[in-house]
Design an enzyme around this catalytic site. Structure first.
Site, PDB file in Angstrom:
ATOM      1  CG  HIS A  21      -0.501  -1.052  -5.565  1.00  0.00           C
ATOM      2  ND1 HIS A  21      -1.523  -0.146  -5.881  1.00  0.00           N
ATOM      3  CD2 HIS A  21       0.211  -1.596  -6.839  1.00  0.00           C
ATOM      4  CE1 HIS A  21      -1.237   0.363  -7.238  1.00  0.00           C
ATOM      5  NE2 HIS A  21      -0.121  -0.515  -7.791  1.00  0.00           N
ATOM      6  CG  ASP A  80      -3.876   1.907  -5.429  1.00  0.00           C
ATOM      7  OD1 ASP A  80      -4.286   1.401  -6.413  1.00  0.00           O
ATOM      8  OD2 ASP A  80      -3.093   1.350  -4.669  1.00  0.00           O
TER       9      ASP A  80
END
Length: 397
Positions: A251, A224
């Site tokens: 996530h 990310d």
């Protein structure tokens, strides 16, 4: 092989390194900028002039103080569980490039011997060993310092990370049980999705085994950050090596919250840019799944991000005092028991959780943070409940 190596803050050729801000950097080695690593021989194990130029550059590590320099002799054993898969294979290659690795243990239920044979031909220092099936799992894990778990089924078009839960939850539970029995002191990196649930699953398993150390259990959310850095640099025409965007939360989907207001170097974003970038970072995995049209998910970028996190962990184990990464860990930063944020990693795992990133959020970020909590809470509870149900079922037999 290099005949003499001077390493202060080791990222080595693989350069999967991170830390904020530029500190008078003079050269660029591998995927990392550095002024404190030099290879005095004409040829490193990547060749005389070979470097891996990054399309995604992590944050930059300043030179460690002389009393805290990493020893060139530092070496560790790393195990990859799920090493024959789409993430496992490129991840194994990247880890094989690290001079901090002495042994690379590759485990899978099938097809791992060929992967190990292939990687063993790379002229890098680490020895590659293969282990196939449950009967060899214990031997794979004995004496290991870092365990990386990408095992499980990949996403397919139309699937969410949560759709993977029933299969991957059982896989993670079984593998972490083996870790608890054979290398309970190791750093454990969970990649298998849904990470929001599989990390709590791992924690519950370790608790049942009496070996849970929250400082050594990590959900790998580095991808990310890698994506946020890339997309922001592209959008703002910034030099990628300088860009650092902290990403907090979880996530998956809306639980992924890039803090664009905390971007380094400082950058201004319109409301439209903030919305666009946030959504793209949150949905980047789906972007890859759809682009591959049924042929897989984000394997290569995930392997890169996971290798970066492995290298950071190895540097921390080796004594680098300046290792920071965003990762999903047990946390008291919010009311949620697990939360992704920037942490400082040391020899014994998480040394501190950096709370400053959550201070002074924009209105958009503050609202997004509140909005993600219910989904993340449900995912955490789902993971914990899975282990408790399994335990109850076993007890009733």
């Amino acid at each position: 092989m290099a005949s003499a190596v001077t390493i202060s803050s080791v990222g080595a050729q693989a350069g999967l390194i991170s830390k904020p801000r530029n500190h008078g950097l003079t050269s660029y080695s591998g995927l990392k900028a550095t002024s404190s690593i030099s290879f005095e021989s004409g040829s490193s194990f990547l060749g005389r002039s070979a470097t891996l130029r990054a399309s995604v550059a992590p944050r930059i590590v300043p030179k460690a103080k002389s009393g805290s320099q990493i020893s060139p002799e530092a070496s560790y054993k790393v195990a990859v569980l799920g090493a024959a898969g789409g993430i496992g294979q490129p991840l194994g290659l990247l880890i094989k490039m690290s001079p901090l690795v002495s042994e690379l243990h590759l485990y899978d239920i099938a097809n791992v011997k060929g992967v190990a044979a292939d990687l063993s031909h790379c002229n890098t220092p680490s020895q590659v060993l293969d282990f196939t099936g449950p009967s060899e799992l214990a031997n794979c894990l004995k004496g290991v310092d870092v365990v990386v778990i990408p095992a499980g089924v990949p996403r397919k078009p139309g699937m969410t990370r949560d759709d993977l839960f029933n299969i991957n939850a059982g896989i993670v539970k079984t593998l972490v049980e083996a870790v608890a029995d054979n290398c309970p002191e190791a750093f454990i990196h969970i990649i298998s999705n849904p990470v929001n649930s599989t990390v709590p699953i791992a924690a519950e398993v370790l608790k049942q085994k009496g070996v849970y150390n929250p400082k050594k259990l990590f959900g790998v959310t580095t991808l990310d950050v890698v994506r946020a850095n890339t997309f922001v640099a592209q959008k703002k025409n910034l030099k990628l090596i300088d860009v650092d965007v902290p990403v907090i939360g979880g996530h998956a989907g809306i639980t992924i919250l890039p803090l664009l207001s905390k971007t380094r170097p400082s950058a201004a974003f319109t409301d439209e840019e903030t919305e666009e970038l946030t959504k793209r970072i949150q949905n980047a995995g789906t972007e890859v799944v759809e682009a591959k049209a049924g042929a897989g998910s984000a394997t290569l970028s995930m392997a890169y991000a996971a290798a970066r996190f492995v290298e950071s962990s190895l540097r921390a184990l080796a004594g680098d005092p300046d290792v920071y990464e965003c990762t999903y860990v047990q946390s008291e930063l919010t009311e949620l028991p697990f939360f992704a944020s920037r942490v400082k990693i040391g020899k014994n795992g998480v040394e501190s959780i950096i709370s400053a990133d959550l201070e002074g959020l924009t209105e958009y970020e503050a609202k997004a943070l509140e909005a993600l909590k219910s989904e993340l809470k449900a995912s955490i509870e789902k993971g914990i409940e899975f282990v408790h149900k399994q335990q109850a079922a076993t007890a009733s037999v």
